[in-house]
Design a protein around this motif. Sequence first.
Motif, short mmCIF file in Angstrom:
data_model
loop_
_atom_site.label_atom_id
_atom_site.label_comp_id
_atom_site.label_asym_id
_atom_site.label_seq_id
_atom_site.Cartn_x
_atom_site.Cartn_y
_atom_site.Cartn_z
N HIS A 156 0.74 -0.91 0.32
CA HIS A 156 -0.28 -0.17 -0.15
C HIS A 156 1.09 1.27 -0.54
CE1 HIS A 156 -3.34 -2.44 0.67
NE2 HIS A 156 -2.67 -2.94 1.76
N ASN A 157 0.36 2.57 -0.90
CA ASN A 157 0.89 3.45 -0.78
C ASN A 157 2.65 3.34 -1.04
OD1 ASN A 157 -1.29 4.88 -0.33
ND2 ASN A 157 -0.61 5.16 1.76
N GLY A 175 5.13 14.38 1.63
CA GLY A 175 4.29 13.15 0.93
C GLY A 175 4.79 11.94 1.28
N VAL A 199 7.68 8.62 1.96
CA VAL A 199 7.95 8.08 3.68
C VAL A 199 9.81 8.18 3.58
CG1 VAL A 199 7.76 7.05 4.83
CG2 VAL A 199 5.81 8.28 4.49
N THR A 209 11.86 0.67 2.52
CA THR A 209 10.79 0.72 1.74
C THR A 209 9.50 0.61 1.82
OG1 THR A 209 12.28 2.71 0.69
CG2 THR A 209 10.26 2.00 -0.70
N LYS A 236 8.63 -2.31 3.75
CA LYS A 236 8.74 -2.80 4.97
C LYS A 236 9.29 -4.34 5.35
CE LYS A 236 5.11 0.83 6.38
NZ LYS A 236 3.71 1.39 6.79
N ARG A 247 7.51 5.39 -1.19
CA ARG A 247 6.71 5.07 0.00
C ARG A 247 5.69 6.27 0.10
NH1 ARG A 247 3.85 1.15 2.40
NH2 ARG A 247 5.34 -0.13 1.69
N THR A 248 4.86 6.35 0.40
CA THR A 248 4.00 7.89 0.49
C THR A 248 3.63 7.61 2.19
OG1 THR A 248 2.35 7.67 -1.04
CG2 THR A 248 4.15 8.55 -2.24
N ASN A 249 2.34 9.05 2.29
CA ASN A 249 1.18 9.01 3.06
C ASN A 249 0.72 9.52 2.68
OD1 ASN A 249 2.20 11.52 3.13
ND2 ASN A 249 3.10 11.81 5.41
N VAL A 250 0.02 9.60 1.17
CA VAL A 250 -0.67 9.76 0.23
C VAL A 250 -1.06 9.10 -0.46
CG1 VAL A 250 -0.36 12.91 1.30
CG2 VAL A 250 0.47 11.66 -0.73
#
Length: 886
Positions: A525-526, A561, A563, A608, A610, A715-718
């Motif tokens: 995700h993201n 935005g 990460v 990135t 995880k 990787r983003t948080n949006v």
Amino acid sequence: MSLRRFTNRTRKDEDLAREIESHLAHAQDDNAARGLPDEEARRRARLRFGNPRVTREKVWRYRSIAWMEDGWRDLRFAVRSLLKTPGFTVIAILVIAVGIGVNTAVFSVINTVLLKPLTYPDPQSLMQLVNIGPRGRFPGASVPEFNIWRQQTSIFQQVAGYDFGGAGMNLTGSDHPQQVQGIHVTANYFAMLGAPVVAGRTFTAEEDSPHGGQVVVLSYGLWKNRFGGNSKIVGSTIQLDGQPYLVVGVIGRSFATDEPADLWVPFQFDLTTQDMVHYFTAAARLRPGITLPQANAQLRLAADQFRRTYGDHSLPPGGSFGVISLTESTIGDTRFPLLILLGAVGFVLLICCANVANLLLARASARKRELATRAALGAGRGQIIRQLLTESLALSLTGGLLGLILGFVGVRLLLSINSGGIPRLGEAGSAVTLDLNVLLFSLGISVLTGILFGLAPSISASRPNLVATLNENGGRSGIGFRRGVLRSALVVSETALALVLVIGAALLIRTFLKLQAVDPGFDTHNVLTMAMSISGDRFQKTAPVAQIIRDGTERLKAIPGVVDAGATNCMPLQGGFGMIFDILGRPKSNGPTGGAGFYSTSWSYFPTFKIPLLRGRNFTEHDDAAAPGVVIINEAMAKQYWPKGDPLKDRLQIGPGAGPAFAEPPRQIIGVVGDTHDGGLNRDPFPMMFIPIAQMPDGETALNSRVAPLYWVVRTNVDPHTLAAPVSSALAQASGGLPVAHIRTMDEIEIRNISRQRFNMLLLTIFGAAGLLMAAIGVYGVMSYSVQQRTQELGIRMALGAQASNLRNMVIGQGMALTFIGIVIGVGGAFWLTRFLASFLFGVKVWDPTVFILTPLLLSAVALMAIWIPAKRATRVDPMTALRLE
């Protein structure tokens, strides 16, 4: 023979009638001249010549083709008859259209993928060269292998090498740089595949040799779209990866490969190299008269020669060379799934035929008096059967035409949504066309369907009991439940076929749900991904690539935005490279210790995605060319090669014997990370090795830049797509203006990874739902007809004191009895047929108890709902109305 003799029957019949009347008049005059009265003279003349109408009919049949005349008459009567019952006609045509439509849709895909030959001249002689090892065969090739294959002139006319442009190339030299699909090929590639040249020429042998110059051949599409079809482009230069390339030719529009290319550049192999890396593919054209077994026998001898030349380690134990048909190589593993889908739509068609046959039986029952009257007036049984079959064919051909349209539109729509990764279909199914094969298939299946669903009702209706039928009044035409054996058998067959389809669909649905539930080993995700081509001269050494990654990572992390960000030469879920290795300190056997997947990544790759670190440490920015060599392995590799030991105490020699480009000192294992499904969600994790990109040998970097792009992961948080533009801009600044392509999220890649399973599930679910609906309609139709025909019986029962609930339960019991018989047969058939779905399934047994219990219950519930309506109607019969029908 003139066709006019078969036309204008009315006028010719009138002329013949006048001629016969003239002959009768002459005969009458002759009789009168012998003294006979006028009436007797006329009578004897008629006796001599017979019935004028019968005579005219005999003459016309002699002068025409009788079966055409009868067929045309039957067709006109059939159309008139069907138009009198528009409700029946529309329903029958729609049911037929569904059955023929899904068959046409699947066949059009099979026709494109399996039946159409490759677009190259004499495609039967084109072969894919393969390596054969303990785990099967694979189509990769190394330069030494290619060199020995091209020496097999006794079996091959030509041998050509090519890759699939995985790295891409950057078309620069303007304000809008563009990443294009650049394919590396050998000089004889175009000649072997018969590629048409619309301008200029293809490569020469000199241009395909080391230091042969920078030349390029353009595809027709790129020539038109980028250069406006300028005929003067040949002889000029274009900028690729910042370097000038001389355009020597343009390939014609008709030349198409399964991996579309924008341009081609020469491989320029050094045939003296001993690099054993498989990074391209080779194909060959057999000499006339050479068979596939003969070619494979010769290549086994070539493998022995290869092993003697390059050492025993050059091939795995028992390894050899071989060829397979290029067509089979292109089709891959899609043949069996497509044939399974064709079998599934065949079931749908049989269900539709049973439904229409039931409708025709009901219609024939309503027409008993009409058919009995025709028989009483002299119509033979064959004539009645022919007439009823003509009506069936009229229905099937009309439904077939509608089904052809629905099927073609439907399959194009479906393929535009999800093509399932099926080869040869083109962009969004553009290669699927209505050609002669599809039209003939639709026509043939329409005729076959008409005969299939029309024959039994026609034979049944052609044997009326004339006396009983003509003496029946309108209210005593019932046949009862026990007499409707044929209709009951059709419902049972529909139920059984529908159950098999629904069980198959349920197994694929459970497979798809299992795949969706698989943990890929990282967080999808993201995460935004994109590819950057680094195939130019600037990136032939590791240092410039490492510098771009450092600069790019810094710029990306500065974007609001974002990460984390990293880079890699291969992406999870999309496969990658493999490499042999030795574990230092262990006793050496014949060959390397083992083999594993091989990724080169930046230090931020694991954070990135995880991917969990289980033991040891991660890469850092300090793991560069100046630091000792390090490697991280995954848990699957640790379990396989260190089942009870500690891998962090050992060192690996990666790529021993792979060639000078991979020569490097041993690497220390510094960490163990969690497993990821790099080969796909439906495959178990396999051993993996990861090294820092900054520590790759220069030769390996040069080779890697030609065969694979540099993938960026962010990787983003949006929403990742909202950052596509600033991420692309930041990477362009970090790389000196290089474009990026294939911008996708990891969620989209995960969906694409299971697109084949989604495609199979979607199709079989549609077919199963259609079969279930048709079976419900069949049960409803039979029970409704049974209730209608038994109106008097039901009225008498109620007059004698039967309760409404008794009548309802009687009808439900009879309908469910048919359903249960069909379910028993269907479950037995499914137990046998689902074994063919084994290769489609993941995490589900072919005899999955959940599916085999719940699916019959679902079908029973649907059948009960279909039976409930006629059962309820049976309770509303008015005894007085029913008895008045006597």
